[in-house]
Scaffold this active site. Structure first.
Site, mmCIF file in Angstrom:
data_model
loop_
_atom_site.group_PDB
_atom_site.id
_atom_site.type_symbol
_atom_site.label_atom_id
_atom_site.label_comp_id
_atom_site.label_asym_id
_atom_site.label_seq_id
_atom_site.Cartn_x
_atom_site.Cartn_y
_atom_site.Cartn_z
ATOM 1 N N LYS A 54 -25.757 44.247 15.515
ATOM 2 C CA LYS A 54 -24.342 43.920 15.291
ATOM 3 C C LYS A 54 -23.939 44.241 13.856
ATOM 4 O O LYS A 54 -22.845 44.736 13.598
ATOM 5 C CB LYS A 54 -24.085 42.445 15.622
ATOM 6 C CG LYS A 54 -24.072 42.189 17.118
ATOM 7 C CD LYS A 54 -24.177 40.724 17.486
ATOM 8 C CE LYS A 54 -24.440 40.591 18.980
ATOM 9 N NZ LYS A 54 -24.836 39.266 19.403
ATOM 10 N N GLN A 98 -25.260 33.423 17.754
ATOM 11 C CA GLN A 98 -26.234 34.094 18.623
ATOM 12 C C GLN A 98 -26.927 33.084 19.530
ATOM 13 O O GLN A 98 -27.420 32.052 19.065
ATOM 14 C CB GLN A 98 -27.253 34.858 17.761
ATOM 15 C CG GLN A 98 -28.234 35.685 18.553
ATOM 16 C CD GLN A 98 -27.581 36.825 19.335
ATOM 17 O OE1 GLN A 98 -26.609 37.424 18.889
ATOM 18 N NE2 GLN A 98 -28.098 37.107 20.516
ATOM 19 N N ASP A 121 -16.873 36.648 21.163
ATOM 20 C CA ASP A 121 -17.751 36.707 22.343
ATOM 21 C C ASP A 121 -16.990 36.369 23.626
ATOM 22 O O ASP A 121 -17.470 36.644 24.732
ATOM 23 C CB ASP A 121 -18.887 35.670 22.207
ATOM 24 C CG ASP A 121 -20.193 36.279 21.716
ATOM 25 O OD1 ASP A 121 -20.411 37.479 21.940
ATOM 26 O OD2 ASP A 121 -20.988 35.530 21.123
HETATM 27 N N1 GUN Z 1 -27.356 36.346 23.460
HETATM 28 C C1 GUN Z 1 -27.472 37.311 24.403
HETATM 29 N N2 GUN Z 1 -26.294 37.948 24.574
HETATM 30 C C2 GUN Z 1 -25.429 37.375 23.714
HETATM 31 C C3 GUN Z 1 -24.053 37.603 23.416
HETATM 32 O O1 GUN Z 1 -23.380 38.462 23.972
HETATM 33 N N3 GUN Z 1 -23.515 36.801 22.459
HETATM 34 C C4 GUN Z 1 -24.224 35.842 21.845
HETATM 35 N N4 GUN Z 1 -23.594 35.101 20.934
HETATM 36 N N5 GUN Z 1 -25.489 35.597 22.084
HETATM 37 C C5 GUN Z 1 -26.082 36.370 23.022
#
Ligand code: GUN
Length: 296
Positions: A54, A98, A121
């Site tokens: 990211k 996350q 998200d």
């Molecule tokens: N863990 C696995 N996929 C994601 C996601 O799309 N966002 C977040 N915040 N955590 C994750």
């Protein structure tokens, strides 16, 4: 059947170029760049990799990126304090926490504490509600990426029967919802299949578009797919392979080798949905940024 392997890499690169151009035009006018922040708690290797990606993606399009890293022992209260700080930081357009979080932290409490206007998200109940109602909002990254991929590949969805396998909150459930909406990039008849579905094969054989997000390696085999179907594979599995220089290879929920010859279109793994999921977060951050710039 002549099969097209969907070129997600090129589509993702195009979208990133579009975003980078918009950011450049804005910063040339003296505006600040978009800012995406991430909170990472603990040492989960997959989570560390995701957050690093990211960061890299943000920099590649000219965003400011910040990562708040904390040890596994962080308390829920402390984490809620960081969420509150980012909610109130006017220079942060959007942020993600996350997942998964350590077991002693209640994920719902944390997600509920995120300001929905910064929830890039799309996990906050307010944003999930807006998605269901078809109101403008942040769409969850994987289904948003898949919908964008279908649209940009020129695949007609209207009137098609879409079968989704898997009902997770972040992939299957929102995917089924988004594709059933009255919109030019949707208008599907949707069947959502899950672990209790009976006669799964009977249903998948009716799919014009089959989205597979079950988390089981090579779950979908050629006998389950109709000739000419569009197959979208959300799975990511690491398989040990001493003959591979990396020591492993990546494969999906679909037995690509045997299923692909039956398909009109299919997404590869790697190089398919995963790339689009990453781009979706950038698109959502741009949406948050544009809103903030309009307010300023
Ligand atoms: N863990 C696995 N996929 C994601 C996601 O799309 N966002 C977040 N915040 N955590 C994750």
């Amino acid at each position: 059947m002549k099969t097209v392997v969907i070129d997600a890499k090129t589509i993702a690169a195009q979208i990133k170029d579009e975003i980078a151009n918009e950011v450049r035009l804005n910063t040339e006018k003296g505006m600040r760049p978009p800012h995406l922040a991430a909170i990472l708690v603990g040492e989960d290797p997959a989570s560390k990799t995701y957050v690093a990606s990211k960061e890299k993606d943000s920099h590649s399009v000219g965003f400011t990126s910040s990562v708040y890293r904390y040890p596994e022992t962080m308390s829920e209260k402390e984490l809620l304090g960081v969420v509150d700080f980012l909610n109130n930081d006017p220079d942060v357009d959007g942020f993600i926490v996350q997942l998964p979080l350590p077991k002693h932290i209640n994920e719902n409490n944390v997600i509920n504490a995120i300001n929905p206007d910064k929830d890039v998200d799309g996990f906050h109940p307010v944003n999930v509600g807006k998605m269901v109602l078809g109101m403008p909002t942040f769409l969850p990254a994987t289904p948003y990426g898949i919908q964008t991929l279908l649209e940009r590949t020129g695949i007609e969805t209207s009137g098609k029967h879409c079968v989704v396998i898997g009902r997770s909150n972040i992939v299957g459930t929102p995917m089924a919802n988004m594709l059933s909406r009255n919109a030019s990039n949707a208008n599907c008849t949707v069947t959502l299949c899950h672990s209790r579905t009976q006669n799964l094969k009977e249903l998948t054989l009716q799919a014009d578009i089959l989205v597979v997000a079950i988390g089981k390696r090579h779950f979908v085999t050629e006998d389950m797919v109709k000739e000419g179907a569009v197959v979208v594979d959300v799975g990511i599995h690491r398989v040990d392979d001493p003959t591979n220089p990396k020591g492993y290879y990546i494969t999906g929920d679909v037995d690509f080798e045997h299923v692909a010859p039956k398909c009109s279109f299919i997404t590869p793994v790697p190089g398919g949905v995963g790339i689009m999921t990453r781009v979706s977060l950038l698109m959502n951050t741009m949406t948050a940024y544009r809103r903030n710039m309009e307010k300023a």
